[in-house]
Design a protein around this motif. Structure first.
Motif, PDB file in Angstrom:
ATOM      1  N   SER A 204      62.685  48.543   4.299  1.00 55.61           N
ATOM      2  CA  SER A 204      63.397  47.401   4.887  1.00 55.61           C
ATOM      3  C   SER A 204      62.445  46.542   5.713  1.00 55.61           C
ATOM      4  O   SER A 204      62.568  45.317   5.747  1.00 55.61           O
ATOM      5  CB  SER A 204      64.573  47.870   5.733  1.00 55.61           C
ATOM      6  N   ASP A 205      61.472  47.178   6.377  1.00 55.23           N
ATOM      7  CA  ASP A 205      60.477  46.414   7.134  1.00 55.23           C
ATOM      8  C   ASP A 205      59.534  45.657   6.196  1.00 55.23           C
ATOM      9  O   ASP A 205      59.114  44.539   6.507  1.00 55.23           O
ATOM     10  CB  ASP A 205      59.674  47.336   8.056  1.00 55.23           C
ATOM     11  N   ILE A 206      59.216  46.260   5.058  1.00 53.19           N
ATOM     12  CA  ILE A 206      58.375  45.574   4.070  1.00 53.19           C
ATOM     13  C   ILE A 206      59.085  44.330   3.562  1.00 53.19           C
ATOM     14  O   ILE A 206      58.478  43.269   3.410  1.00 53.19           O
ATOM     15  CB  ILE A 206      58.005  46.514   2.902  1.00 53.19           C
ATOM     16  N   SER A 207      60.381  44.436   3.311  1.00 54.22           N
ATOM     17  CA  SER A 207      61.151  43.280   2.835  1.00 54.22           C
ATOM     18  C   SER A 207      61.098  42.144   3.847  1.00 54.22           C
ATOM     19  O   SER A 207      60.928  40.978   3.485  1.00 54.22           O
ATOM     20  CB  SER A 207      62.605  43.681   2.580  1.00 54.22           C
ATOM     21  N   ILE A 208      61.220  42.477   5.122  1.00 55.05           N
ATOM     22  CA  ILE A 208      61.159  41.448   6.169  1.00 55.05           C
ATOM     23  C   ILE A 208      59.758  40.845   6.230  1.00 55.05           C
ATOM     24  O   ILE A 208      59.599  39.629   6.374  1.00 55.05           O
ATOM     25  CB  ILE A 208      61.582  42.036   7.528  1.00 55.05           C
ATOM     26  N   MET A 209      58.726  41.699   6.092  1.00 56.40           N
ATOM     27  CA  MET A 209      57.354  41.193   6.107  1.00 56.40           C
ATOM     28  C   MET A 209      57.104  40.246   4.934  1.00 56.40           C
ATOM     29  O   MET A 209      56.478  39.191   5.098  1.00 56.40           O
ATOM     30  CB  MET A 209      56.367  42.365   6.056  1.00 56.40           C
ATOM     31  N   LEU A 210      57.595  40.610   3.754  1.00 59.18           N
ATOM     32  CA  LEU A 210      57.415  39.751   2.584  1.00 59.18           C
ATOM     33  C   LEU A 210      58.168  38.440   2.742  1.00 59.18           C
ATOM     34  O   LEU A 210      57.691  37.381   2.336  1.00 59.18           O
ATOM     35  CB  LEU A 210      57.860  40.482   1.313  1.00 59.18           C
TER      36      LEU A 210
ATOM     37  N   GLY B 115      49.905  39.330  -7.563  1.00 58.48           N
ATOM     38  CA  GLY B 115      49.040  40.489  -7.357  1.00 58.48           C
ATOM     39  C   GLY B 115      49.133  40.991  -5.928  1.00 58.48           C
ATOM     40  O   GLY B 115      49.171  42.189  -5.660  1.00 58.48           O
ATOM     41  N   PHE B 116      49.193  40.054  -4.986  1.00 59.18           N
ATOM     42  CA  PHE B 116      49.353  40.408  -3.580  1.00 59.18           C
ATOM     43  C   PHE B 116      50.631  41.222  -3.373  1.00 59.18           C
ATOM     44  O   PHE B 116      50.626  42.265  -2.734  1.00 59.18           O
ATOM     45  CB  PHE B 116      49.372  39.130  -2.745  1.00 59.18           C
ATOM     46  N   PHE B 117      51.738  40.740  -3.921  1.00 62.02           N
ATOM     47  CA  PHE B 117      53.007  41.450  -3.763  1.00 62.02           C
ATOM     48  C   PHE B 117      52.983  42.815  -4.443  1.00 62.02           C
ATOM     49  O   PHE B 117      53.522  43.785  -3.921  1.00 62.02           O
ATOM     50  CB  PHE B 117      54.164  40.616  -4.321  1.00 62.02           C
ATOM     51  N   ILE B 118      52.381  42.899  -5.616  1.00 61.89           N
ATOM     52  CA  ILE B 118      52.372  44.151  -6.369  1.00 61.89           C
ATOM     53  C   ILE B 118      51.607  45.235  -5.627  1.00 61.89           C
ATOM     54  O   ILE B 118      52.042  46.389  -5.579  1.00 61.89           O
ATOM     55  CB  ILE B 118      51.771  43.927  -7.773  1.00 61.89           C
ATOM     56  N   TYR B 119      50.488  44.898  -5.038  1.00 61.02           N
ATOM     57  CA  TYR B 119      49.661  45.904  -4.383  1.00 61.02           C
ATOM     58  C   TYR B 119      49.989  46.100  -2.911  1.00 61.02           C
ATOM     59  O   TYR B 119      49.658  47.137  -2.337  1.00 61.02           O
ATOM     60  CB  TYR B 119      48.173  45.566  -4.549  1.00 61.02           C
ATOM     61  N   LEU B 120      50.643  45.132  -2.297  1.00 59.51           N
ATOM     62  CA  LEU B 120      50.945  45.241  -0.879  1.00 59.51           C
ATOM     63  C   LEU B 120      51.998  46.313  -0.601  1.00 59.51           C
ATOM     64  O   LEU B 120      51.842  47.111   0.322  1.00 59.51           O
ATOM     65  CB  LEU B 120      51.409  43.890  -0.332  1.00 59.51           C
TER      66      LEU B 120
END
Length: 145
Positions: free
Chosen positions: A125-131, A107-112
């Protein structure tokens, strides 16, 4: 189920090592799949990511069919056995805890991602690094556990 199958496939003395490898691999896969899927989805589209996942799934299935030995059942299984296990408080609590952990994690990943893209205007690309930064400590903690 993965623990039961692993315990059946390896000699008794190697069970702890085999279980740690299996669960560490699972944790790393979960930690890496979301950021990599997010990044590839932004580049190629979500349909291509699902196609790649399907191809990898078929390759994994073929590898398992080739690499794993056949196992024979040690007893008769019934659906009632599963419900009988749920009557044990520890088993029921463990399953409930697992459900909430996976529910919260995914749920965290889906809404983040939508939040970061639309509200804060973070690039994919920044979101991928954050995840990935979020997932690596989780994978490490799971592997150590």
């Amino acid at each position: 189920m993965i623990a039961a199958v692993t315990m059946k496939l390896v000699p008794r003395v190697l069970v702890p090592r085999a279980l740690s490898i299996v669960f560490a691999g699972s944790a790393v896969a979960v930690a890496l799949s979301t950021p990599v899927g997010t990044y590839l989805g932004a580049i190629n589209g979500w349909r291509e990511v699902f196609l790649m996942a399907r191809v990898l799934g078929v390759i994994a299935l073929i590898w398992q069919l080739i690499a794993l030995s056949s196992t024979t059942p040690s007893g008769q299984s019934r659906l009632g056995t599963l419900f009988g296990l749920l009557k044990r408080a520890q088993v029921a609590l463990g399953i409930i805890a697992s459900i909430f952990i996976f529910w919260g994690h995914f749920g965290f990943f889906i809404y983040l991602r939508p939040f970061l893209e639309t509200i804060t205007r973070v690039h994919v690309s920044d979101i991928s690094i954050m995840l990935l930064d979020f997932g690596i400590p989780l994978a490490r903690a799971s592997a150590e556990y």
